[in-house]
Design a protein around this motif. Sequence first.
Motif, mmCIF file in Angstrom:
data_model
loop_
_atom_site.group_PDB
_atom_site.id
_atom_site.type_symbol
_atom_site.label_atom_id
_atom_site.label_comp_id
_atom_site.label_asym_id
_atom_site.label_seq_id
_atom_site.Cartn_x
_atom_site.Cartn_y
_atom_site.Cartn_z
ATOM 1 N N ALA A 262 4.495 5.843 3.804
ATOM 2 C CA ALA A 262 5.029 6.095 2.465
ATOM 3 C C ALA A 262 6.549 6.197 2.491
ATOM 4 O O ALA A 262 7.240 5.689 1.593
ATOM 5 C CB ALA A 262 4.412 7.372 1.904
ATOM 6 N N SER A 266 9.177 3.599 0.535
ATOM 7 C CA SER A 266 10.188 4.092 -0.408
ATOM 8 C C SER A 266 11.573 3.628 -0.003
ATOM 9 O O SER A 266 12.378 3.206 -0.845
ATOM 10 C CB SER A 266 10.131 5.621 -0.471
ATOM 11 O OG SER A 266 8.847 6.060 -0.885
ATOM 12 N N ARG A 273 10.639 9.192 -1.792
ATOM 13 C CA ARG A 273 9.178 9.268 -1.747
ATOM 14 C C ARG A 273 8.632 9.923 -3.018
ATOM 15 O O ARG A 273 7.598 9.514 -3.531
ATOM 16 C CB ARG A 273 8.733 10.052 -0.515
ATOM 17 C CG ARG A 273 7.221 10.197 -0.394
ATOM 18 C CD ARG A 273 6.794 10.709 0.948
ATOM 19 N NE ARG A 273 5.356 10.879 1.016
ATOM 20 C CZ ARG A 273 4.682 11.142 2.124
ATOM 21 N NH1 ARG A 273 5.340 11.258 3.279
ATOM 22 N NH2 ARG A 273 3.381 11.289 2.104
ATOM 23 N N ARG A 274 9.344 10.942 -3.508
ATOM 24 C CA ARG A 274 8.912 11.619 -4.738
ATOM 25 C C ARG A 274 8.944 10.654 -5.922
ATOM 26 O O ARG A 274 8.033 10.667 -6.766
ATOM 27 C CB ARG A 274 9.816 12.826 -5.004
ATOM 28 C CG ARG A 274 9.445 13.611 -6.252
ATOM 29 C CD ARG A 274 8.066 14.212 -6.152
ATOM 30 N NE ARG A 274 7.653 14.834 -7.407
ATOM 31 C CZ ARG A 274 6.440 14.788 -7.899
ATOM 32 N NH1 ARG A 274 5.481 14.137 -7.246
ATOM 33 N NH2 ARG A 274 6.139 15.405 -9.022
ATOM 34 N N THR A 276 8.539 7.452 -5.734
ATOM 35 C CA THR A 276 7.400 6.554 -5.515
ATOM 36 C C THR A 276 6.114 7.166 -6.030
ATOM 37 O O THR A 276 5.329 6.518 -6.728
ATOM 38 C CB THR A 276 7.262 6.234 -4.011
ATOM 39 O OG1 THR A 276 8.398 5.498 -3.582
ATOM 40 C CG2 THR A 276 6.003 5.421 -3.735
ATOM 41 N N GLU A 277 5.916 8.438 -5.710
ATOM 42 C CA GLU A 277 4.695 9.122 -6.158
ATOM 43 C C GLU A 277 4.638 9.207 -7.677
ATOM 44 O O GLU A 277 3.577 9.019 -8.277
ATOM 45 C CB GLU A 277 4.642 10.517 -5.531
ATOM 46 C CG GLU A 277 4.415 10.484 -4.024
ATOM 47 C CD GLU A 277 4.575 11.840 -3.377
ATOM 48 O OE1 GLU A 277 5.073 12.772 -4.071
ATOM 49 O OE2 GLU A 277 4.211 11.979 -2.191
ATOM 50 N N ARG A 278 5.788 9.462 -8.306
ATOM 51 C CA ARG A 278 5.819 9.550 -9.771
ATOM 52 C C ARG A 278 5.511 8.198 -10.412
ATOM 53 O O ARG A 278 4.819 8.127 -11.432
ATOM 54 C CB ARG A 278 7.183 10.070 -10.239
ATOM 55 C CG ARG A 278 7.355 11.573 -10.075
ATOM 56 C CD ARG A 278 8.453 12.094 -10.987
ATOM 57 N NE ARG A 278 9.755 11.551 -10.610
ATOM 58 C CZ ARG A 278 10.638 12.176 -9.828
ATOM 59 N NH1 ARG A 278 10.352 13.369 -9.337
ATOM 60 N NH2 ARG A 278 11.796 11.628 -9.551
ATOM 61 N N GLN A 281 1.725 7.585 -10.128
ATOM 62 C CA GLN A 281 0.956 8.505 -10.953
ATOM 63 C C GLN A 281 1.107 8.187 -12.440
ATOM 64 O O GLN A 281 0.134 8.190 -13.197
ATOM 65 C CB GLN A 281 1.395 9.954 -10.682
ATOM 66 C CG GLN A 281 0.438 10.995 -11.268
ATOM 67 C CD GLN A 281 -0.963 10.877 -10.707
ATOM 68 O OE1 GLN A 281 -1.157 10.849 -9.502
ATOM 69 N NE2 GLN A 281 -1.958 10.784 -11.583
ATOM 70 N N SER A 287 -2.322 7.983 -6.650
ATOM 71 C CA SER A 287 -1.253 8.213 -5.676
ATOM 72 C C SER A 287 -0.993 6.937 -4.888
ATOM 73 O O SER A 287 -1.860 6.056 -4.814
ATOM 74 C CB SER A 287 -1.654 9.332 -4.717
ATOM 75 O OG SER A 287 -2.764 8.927 -3.917
ATOM 76 N N PRO A 288 0.191 6.809 -4.259
ATOM 77 C CA PRO A 288 0.466 5.617 -3.444
ATOM 78 C C PRO A 288 -0.539 5.443 -2.313
ATOM 79 O O PRO A 288 -0.993 4.323 -2.049
ATOM 80 C CB PRO A 288 1.879 5.883 -2.898
ATOM 81 C CG PRO A 288 2.484 6.834 -3.857
ATOM 82 C CD PRO A 288 1.361 7.705 -4.344
ATOM 83 N N SER A 289 -0.900 6.536 -1.645
ATOM 84 C CA SER A 289 -1.833 6.434 -0.517
ATOM 85 C C SER A 289 -3.221 5.990 -0.972
ATOM 86 O O SER A 289 -3.879 5.185 -0.301
ATOM 87 C CB SER A 289 -1.931 7.772 0.215
ATOM 88 O OG SER A 289 -2.380 8.799 -0.653
#
Length: 345
Positions: A262, A266, A273-274, A276-278, A281, A287-289
Motif C-alpha cells: 500500500a 501511494s 497512504r491515508r 489512498t484509503e480515502r 472508501q 479499502s485498497p487492500s
Amino acid sequence: MTGHKEKRNFSAKMRDANSAFLPAGSTQSEPTHVGFILQKHFSMMAFTAAVDALVTANLVNTSPLFSYETLAVDSSPVISDLGIEISADSIINDASSHKNLPKILIICGGFRCSTDAHPALSMLLKEAAKQGVIMGGIWNGAIPLAHAGLLDNLSCAVHPDNHAFMRERFPHVTTSNQVFVRDNNRLSCAGPVSALEMMLYLIGQIHGKAIIRAIREILSCDQISESSDIRLNQVIDDPCLPEKLRDLMSLMAANIEEPISADELSGLVGISRRQTERLFQHHLETSPSRYYLELRITHARRLLLQTNDSITNIALASGFVSTSHFSNCYKDYFGVSPTLARENR
C-alpha cells in the motif's frame, strides 16, 4: 482462535464481474417470460440486441431470470432485414389462442416493415392490454401498438424515418425525438442501441440495478469513444473516478502476480497512504487492500475456469503465497473450493 472465517462478499465494482459465479440466493422465482413479435423485414440487429440483454441477464445470475419465445405475424419462418430467416415458436392467429400471454411483449420492427394495420396483431395486442402485459416496440414496432389504440395520449419513440407517418396518422400519439421512451407500461425505442437500453431498463425494473451493472460489465467492453479510439473498456476507464484512483487501480491490475504494498502504491502516484484509503472508501466503498484481493481472486477465477493450468500455478500467478491461502480465499468468496469450481465449470 476460531476456525474458518465467515463468507466474504465482493465490493460493488468487483461483484459485477463475479456475479454469475457466486452462490445462489435462498429464494428463486420463476423466470419472467418475454415474447418477441417478429414482423416481416424486422431489424435483426435490434432484435438480437434485445435478446442478448435477456440471455446475458441469465448468464450473470446463478439461476435463469428470463425465458423468451418468438411469434410470427403471418407465417414462419420470418425473414429479417438481412435476408436471414428465423423460425418462430408460434404464429399469431387470433387473441382467443393466446389467453396466457408472456408478461412482456416486444414488437420488432425494421426499416422496411409495413406500416399498415394487421387485424390479428391488433387483436392480440388488445388482449394483451386487458391482461396487463407490458408492451414495447423496437425501431417502428410502436406503430402496431398505435394501430391497436394502445398509445393514445401517450408518447412513443420510433425510427426517424417514421416520424412524419406517425404524426400524420396518429394525432393522439406524441411522437418523441428521444431514442427511448417509457410511458405508463408502454415502452418504445428507435433502433438497435436503444433496443439494448430499453431491455436493460426493463430488466432493472424487475431485478434491480445490480443486475444491470453486471450485464454492462459484459456487454459494454468495446464501446468506441468520441475520438474513435477503439479500446476495451474496463473499470479503470470510468471517467467518473478521480485520475489518482484510476492510476492506483491500473497499478494493481498490472501487478497481480507480485502485489505492491500500500505504501509503495501511494508513493508511485504521489499521494499519502491515508489519501489512498480515502479515495477507495469514498468512490468504491471498500479499502485498497480489499479491492486488491478481490482483483486478484477474480483474476484467479478466470484462469481457473478458462485454462487447464494447475491450481498451484494459478495461485502463484494471482499473487497468493500458498495454495492453501488461495483455496481458503476462493471458498470464502465463491462458496466452493477451487477444485470443485473447476469440476463444475
